[in-house]
Design a protein around this motif. Structure first.
Motif, short mmCIF file in Angstrom:
data_model
loop_
_atom_site.label_atom_id
_atom_site.label_comp_id
_atom_site.label_asym_id
_atom_site.label_seq_id
_atom_site.Cartn_x
_atom_site.Cartn_y
_atom_site.Cartn_z
N ALA A 199 -13.76 23.71 31.96
CA ALA A 199 -12.81 24.77 32.32
C ALA A 199 -13.38 25.63 33.44
N TYR A 200 -14.66 25.97 33.35
CA TYR A 200 -15.29 26.78 34.39
C TYR A 200 -15.37 26.01 35.71
N GLY A 201 -15.65 24.71 35.62
CA GLY A 201 -15.68 23.89 36.83
C GLY A 201 -14.33 23.84 37.52
N GLY A 202 -13.27 23.74 36.70
CA GLY A 202 -11.93 23.73 37.28
C GLY A 202 -11.59 25.04 37.96
N LEU A 203 -12.01 26.14 37.32
CA LEU A 203 -11.75 27.45 37.91
C LEU A 203 -12.51 27.61 39.22
N ARG A 204 -13.77 27.18 39.23
CA ARG A 204 -14.57 27.27 40.46
C ARG A 204 -13.96 26.43 41.57
N ASP A 205 -13.50 25.22 41.23
CA ASP A 205 -12.87 24.37 42.24
C ASP A 205 -11.59 24.99 42.78
N ALA A 206 -10.82 25.63 41.90
CA ALA A 206 -9.57 26.27 42.33
C ALA A 206 -9.85 27.40 43.31
N VAL A 207 -10.88 28.19 43.02
CA VAL A 207 -11.24 29.28 43.92
C VAL A 207 -11.71 28.73 45.27
#
Length: 304
Positions: free
Chosen positions: A87-95
């Motif tokens: 989930a954190y990786g997805g958030l970082r990629d989105a940013v």
């Protein structure tokens, strides 16, 4: 505690999670060492402890077991890191994707124009396309009577419009193509045989006006007359009214030359402000493409 109270409390707990705490926990789960975690995050060991303690309070349980010899995840910590890492990786990629899109110029860019896209505007679009081949730039005609609606509604990303622009929600970028004005009249109009007319003479002559929803101040600037003529929505409609002898119409010289026709005479007007064009966009709709197109206009020497 009621179900409603519990839901509200859980919602506030989730909303209260700090990204820095989550990042610290993920690094600590990899390193299992407070010193190395601090080095990776450029913080002190005590700061790592503070971030971990704050996260554990928000979660409501111990995530890490620390002794004098080793650091290990608790069963709750192992479960949490397993769910958190993707989930954190997805958030970082989105940013990062958002940052890349904000810096880059790609996708599409729609530039509105009124009546005629003059040679400078067409040249600027060609230059923009050459410099940014990954962005499809297109010119889209917008109604004469609604210069700002397309930008507000998202039909275009920016628009080249006749000045003045006094819209608080819009940004006025480069101003260009300042040109002398002419008055278009029917061939049998008294002005048709003149080499020039004055601003006072034009003010006493019926002139074609733009219909709403164009702002009143903008419509008045395009037809500075005490004798309003027919209201139109497009440039071609206005010229048709002129040819029919209903009224005159103010046009800059390049537009007059482009739309020259046998049944209409274009007479220079002395004493009226020059016509000018400006690039506008919505304050909430500024993008990398809009900024780059504005710079392209300015860099080609069209900004005055």
């Amino acid at each position: 505690m009621s179900g409603t109270d519990r839901s509200e409390r859980e919602g506030k707990t989730v909303a209260g999670l700090e990204l820095r705490e989550l990042e610290c926990f993920l690094v600590l789960a990899e390193e299992l060492h407070f010193g190395r975690t601090g080095e990776r995050l450029y913080v002190s060991q005590s700061r790592v402890s503070q971030l971990l303690s704050a996260l554990e309070r928000r979660v409501g349980g111990r995530l890490v077991r620390r002794t004098s010899r080793r650091v290990a995840l608790t069963p709750l910590g192992e479960r949490f890191v397993e769910r958190l890492r993707p989930a954190y990786g997805g958030l970082r990629d989105a940013v990062e994707d958002a940052r890349t899109a904000a810096r880059g110029v790609e996708g599409s860019l729609r530039i509105g124009f009124q009546g005629t896209a003059d040679t400078r505007l067409a040249a600027a679009v060609r230059a923009f396309r050459s410099a940014h081949p990954e962005c499809a730039a297109d010119l889209v005609e917008i109604p004469l009577a609604d210069p700002f609606g397309g930008v507000r509604e998202g039909a275009v990303d920016a628009a080249v419009v006749l000045l003045p622009v006094e819209e608080p929600d819009l940004v006025l970028g480069p101003v260009f193509s300042r040109r002398p004005q002419t008055v278009a009249v029917a061939q049998d109009h008294p002005f048709a045989s003149r080499t020039a007319v004055t601003a006072a003479e034009v003010a006493g002559t019926p002139l074609v006006t733009a219909a709403p929803p164009a702002s009143a101040y903008w419509r008045a600037a395009q037809a500075p007359t005490a004798v309003p003529g027919p209201a139109v929505t497009t440039l071609q409609e206005g010229l048709t009214q002129v040819a029919a002898g209903r009224a005159g119409m103010l046009l800059c010289r390049p537009t007059a030359a482009y739309h020259r026709r046998e049944d209409v005479a274009f007479v220079p007007v002395e004493g009226v402000p020059e016509s000018a064009l400006g690039l506008v966009w919505h304050r909430d709709g500024e993008s990398a493409g809009v900024r780059e197109f504005a710079r392209t206009l300015a860099s080609r020497g069209v900004s005055l």
